[in-house]
Enzyme design. Structure first.
Site, mmCIF file in Angstrom:
data_model
loop_
_atom_site.group_PDB
_atom_site.id
_atom_site.type_symbol
_atom_site.label_atom_id
_atom_site.label_comp_id
_atom_site.label_asym_id
_atom_site.label_seq_id
_atom_site.Cartn_x
_atom_site.Cartn_y
_atom_site.Cartn_z
ATOM 1 N N ASP A 82 0.926 -1.105 0.087
ATOM 2 C CA ASP A 82 0.024 -0.090 0.155
ATOM 3 C C ASP A 82 0.978 1.196 0.135
ATOM 4 O O ASP A 82 2.037 1.158 0.405
ATOM 5 C CB ASP A 82 -1.074 -0.139 1.012
ATOM 6 C CG ASP A 82 -2.148 0.981 0.912
ATOM 7 O OD1 ASP A 82 -1.899 1.820 0.004
ATOM 8 O OD2 ASP A 82 -3.244 0.902 1.870
HETATM 9 C C1 BGC Z 1 -4.924 3.247 -0.091
HETATM 10 C C2 BGC Z 1 -5.043 2.212 -0.987
HETATM 11 C C3 BGC Z 1 -4.770 3.058 -2.352
HETATM 12 C C4 BGC Z 1 -3.501 3.834 -2.440
HETATM 13 C C5 BGC Z 1 -3.172 4.502 -3.669
HETATM 14 C C6 BGC Z 1 -3.565 4.215 -0.181
HETATM 15 O O1 BGC Z 1 -3.632 5.396 0.976
HETATM 16 O O2 BGC Z 1 -4.915 2.824 1.163
HETATM 17 O O3 BGC Z 1 -6.253 1.679 -0.972
HETATM 18 O O4 BGC Z 1 -5.120 1.983 -3.582
HETATM 19 O O5 BGC Z 1 -3.368 4.715 -1.506
HETATM 20 O O6 BGC Z 1 -3.935 5.330 -3.908
#
Ligand code: BGC
Length: 741
Positions: A262
């Site tokens: 993530d």
């Molecule tokens: C989120 C993810 C997301 C990623 C990219 C993170 O803060 O938890 O779900 O895909 O950002 O935007």
């Protein structure tokens, strides 16, 4: 032998083309062979470069070899607008508006695997058209507390339902040559302190509640990527966790795809090397201003990794494994010459969004058959509430979108009923008037100068002589509502909405409909005073159409709740027994899931005194369904055998409709305590008035098993089992029993 590229020119005239094509470029060759060939041509530096981001959402591929970049995108409800190279803010392109599909809670509420397949196919086409290789979604974290700000992006409280719905979604997306990246693996069940919560959960609960939907995503959906979550488990961040990634995902489930961190979820080079992370994203929010020429070089899997290899502190075995996984992803996506071309904002996508939305809306209550509306010429319909007009596709965090269009509930109602009725709108309350996310603005002016009292008085005075009053409220995508990186602060409706609903009920109790737009359960202290209630979710581009379809009866509601609506937060086991933290901390925080298996209906089923407001699996229709007595084909089953349960369902009402028939299994006696019953099958059937059909479920060993933590395996113990055929978890229509020998 000389390298192929050096002699290619010489052979040009004589040899057939295939002989000159390097294996990695030859898509008639098996992928594994192409991977080895490509790997063999790459320098150490090129391999390292592949394992981490080069921009906010992309990694570099191997430019020298023509191996393309990996472009990812959020996910999971539509394709996110292009952002600036190193920033979250949108880039301001004019060709990147998308269709917003209903939130995953709405999809789960359809209980229709065909809808999941349609969703995946349509979303995948949009991603493909936009040239993305990876969609960051879907999410299947289990609904443990109604406070979780991201529940709207997930598929409810039940591992079986979430698993059954996620697999066709994945297959649909990936049929476009676009990977899904299933998230957030694992145990990311609330948002506050998401980066430093260390979840402590027993193995049985982990395997029975929190893992099955991810396992289904890997083994049944065949996802090509998975995203590690922000939180920790056994004191290791889940983006590089030897248990969840190494032991479970790779060893037990045989995952051959890519593990993506993530964004900002990686914290440690050694763990990232050894504990299963393949591709690191988002470790710094700004790639340019973090102190060096290219801050991406400082990622955990960048220069620090290279240095360790150069110094001989680690070998290249782990690196090769990561690069193999990434190459496999590229061969399945960007280098797959057979993939279709995709499409964007097509009529078919809008139709899919509307259909899924209509099927996911849940009719919670309909006293006296108030719905569908029967609107006569000259009628007056009063619509009250901010959510009737507020754009909901902007906000909520990373799933925020830039849509080509979004039909508001008020617009949908106007479009459907204006030929007969006068539609009057009253604000009723003021919620959140902002409308911006990462540079995408709604362009709506929601400013309001009236006081809360005046807003209620105005709505009430309009309600007095309205034929119907439709209150459209709920939550929204602002912080501490349904929004990433924050949780709700309570179960109640915000912005004083209860007072508005109660005031409307006083003057219009016989003609009041409440439409709750949210991705979470909300308290409804006025439930007895309101005759009709719809749970409408975040439906996206076609929200207004889908809601009007159901209000008018053009679509007969057929959704059922994918999670329990508790009457009070104090009835939720995560808050009664377990731990949950709503206060921000800096240090790592142990959170014990002492609620164990008691998630949702697994808990409410056992309660004599406290009843949920609406149970898991509940949802009404404008018609009625009668269930016959279920039959079982045998009173005994052997461990490697199966039994089949059949039930006849009849539409006894006067309009066509769909019913979701649910099948739960209960173990009468077991060496470890088990829930009274657990969902192990469901079927959605369409029936004309008066029509009947037989629905059958096959039950085998897997459906009877629980996870034995001592033996570390699934166990089915001999003895009596009950199979419940139900219209909802609290509405069992029949039971049959058999003995497992
Ligand atoms: C989120 C993810 C997301 C990623 C990219 C993170 O803060 O938890 O779900 O895909 O950002 O935007």
């Amino acid at each position: 032998m000389k390298p192929v590229h050096a002699i290619a020119g010489l052979l040009m005239a004589a040899a057939p083309l295939a002989a000159q094509t390097p294996v990695y470029l030859d898509d008639t060759k098996p992928i594994e062979e192409r991977i080895e060939d490509a790997l063999g041509r790459m320098t150490l530096e090129e391999k390292i470069a592949m394992t981490h981001a080069q921009s906010k959402f992309s990694s570099p591929g191997v430019p020298r070899l023509g191996i393309p970049e990996v472009w990812t995108t959020d996910g999971p409800h539509g394709i996110r607008p292009e952002v600036l190279w190193d920033e979250w803010n949108q880039a301001g392109w004019t060709n990147d508006s998308c269709v917003a599909f209903p939130a995953l809670t709405c999809l789960a509420a359809t209980w229709n695997t065909d809808m999941a397949a349609l969703y995946g196919k349509s979303l995948g086409e949009e991603a493909r058209f936009r040239n993305k290789s990876v969609v960051l979604g879907p999410g299947v974290n289990i609904y443990r507390t109604p406070l979780n700000g991201r529940n709207f992006e997930y598929m409810g409280e039940d591992p079986y339902l979430a698993g059954a719905m996620v697999a066709p979604y994945i297959r649909g997306v990936q049929s476009n040559g676009v990977a899904t990246c299933v998230k957030h693996y694992a145990l990311n069940n609330h948002e506050v302190n998401r980066h430093n919560t260390n979840v402590i959960v027993d193995d049985r609960t982990l395997y029975e509640i929190y893992l099955p939907a991810f396992k289904a995503a890997v083994q049944e959906g065949g996802t090509w990527a998975i995203m590690g979550s922000y939180n920790l488990y056994k004191d290791q961040h889940c983006c590089h966790n030897e248990y969840t990634l190494g032991k479970i995902l790779r060893d037990e489930w045989g995952f051959d795809g890519v593990v993506i961190s993530d964004w900002g979820g990686a914290h440690n080079t050694d763990q990232a090397i050894h504990n299963g992370l393949d591709l690191e994203f988002g470790s710094w929010t700004d790639g340019l201003r973090a102190g060096t020429k290219n801050a991406y070089d400082n990622y955990y899997l960048a220069a620090p990794y290279l240095e360790k290899i150069r110094k001989g502190e680690v070998g290249t075995e782990e690196l090769d494994a990561k690069v193999r996984n990434i190459l496999r992803l590229i061969f399945r996506t960007a280098m797959n010459r057979n993939r279709p071309f995709g499409s964007l904002c097509s009529d078919a996508h809008y139709a899919a969004a509307r259909k899924i939305g209509g099927e996911g809306i849940v009719l919670l209550k309909n006293d006296g058959g108030l719905l569908p509306l029967s609107v006569e010429d000259g009628a007056r319909i009063l619509v009250v509430g901010e959510n009737a007009v507020k754009m909901m596709t902007v906000g909520g965090g990373s799933s925020s979108l830039k849509v080509q269009r979004e039909i508001s509930p008020l617009d949908g109602i106007r479009e459907r009923f204006s030929d007969k009725a006068e539609i009057v709108y009253e604000r009723g309350y003021v919620g959140d008037v902002t409308g911006e996310y990462n540079g995408v603005t709604t362009g709506q002016d929601l400013s309001e100068s009236r006081t809360a009292e005046q807003l209620i008085a105005d709505a009430v005075s309009q309600a007095e002589d309205a034929d119907y009053v439709i209150f459209i409220g709920g939550l929204n995508k602002s912080a501490q509502q349904d929004c990433e990186d924050s949780d709700r602060t309570g179960l109640g409706l915000p912005y004083g909405q209860d007072a508005v609903i109660e005031a409307l009920a006083e003057v219009a109790a016989d003609r009041l409909v409440v439409v709750n737009v949210s991705g979470n359960a909300v308290a409804m202290p006025w439930v007895d005073e309101v005759p009709a209630i719809l749970q409408a979710w975040y439906i996206g581009s076609e929200a207004g159409h889908a809601i009007a379809d159901v209000l008018s009866g053009d679509v007969n509601p057929s959704g059922k709740l994918p999670f329990t609506f508790p009457a009070r937060l104090e009835d939720v086991p995560a808050h009664i027994f377990g731990e949950y933290s709503g206060t921000r901390v800096r240090d790592t925080l142990d959170i014990r899931y002492l609620d164990g298996l008691n998630v949702g209906y697994r808990w409410t089923d056992r309660q004599k005194k406290t009843k949920p407001l609406f149970a898991f699996g509940h949802g009404l229709s404008y018609t009625e369904f009668e269930y016959g007595k279920p039959r079982i084909d045998s009173s005994e089953m052997s461990l490697d055998g199966a039994v089949t349960v059949t039930v006849e369902i009849t539409n006894t009402g006067d309009r066509a409709g769909q019913e979701i028939v649910q099948m739960y299994v209960g173990d009468r006696k077991s060496s470890l305590p088990r829930p009274l019953k657990e969902l192990k099958g469901f079927r959605k059937v369409q029936l004309a008035p008066g029509e009947s059909t037989e629905v059958s479920f096959t039950v085998d060993r897997e459906d009877l098993s629980f996870f034995d933590p001592d033996r570390h395996e699934w166990v089915a113990e001999p003895g009596m089992f009950d199979i419940y055929v139900a219209a909802a978890s609290d509405d069992v229509r029949g039971k049959v029993s058999f003995e497992l020998k």
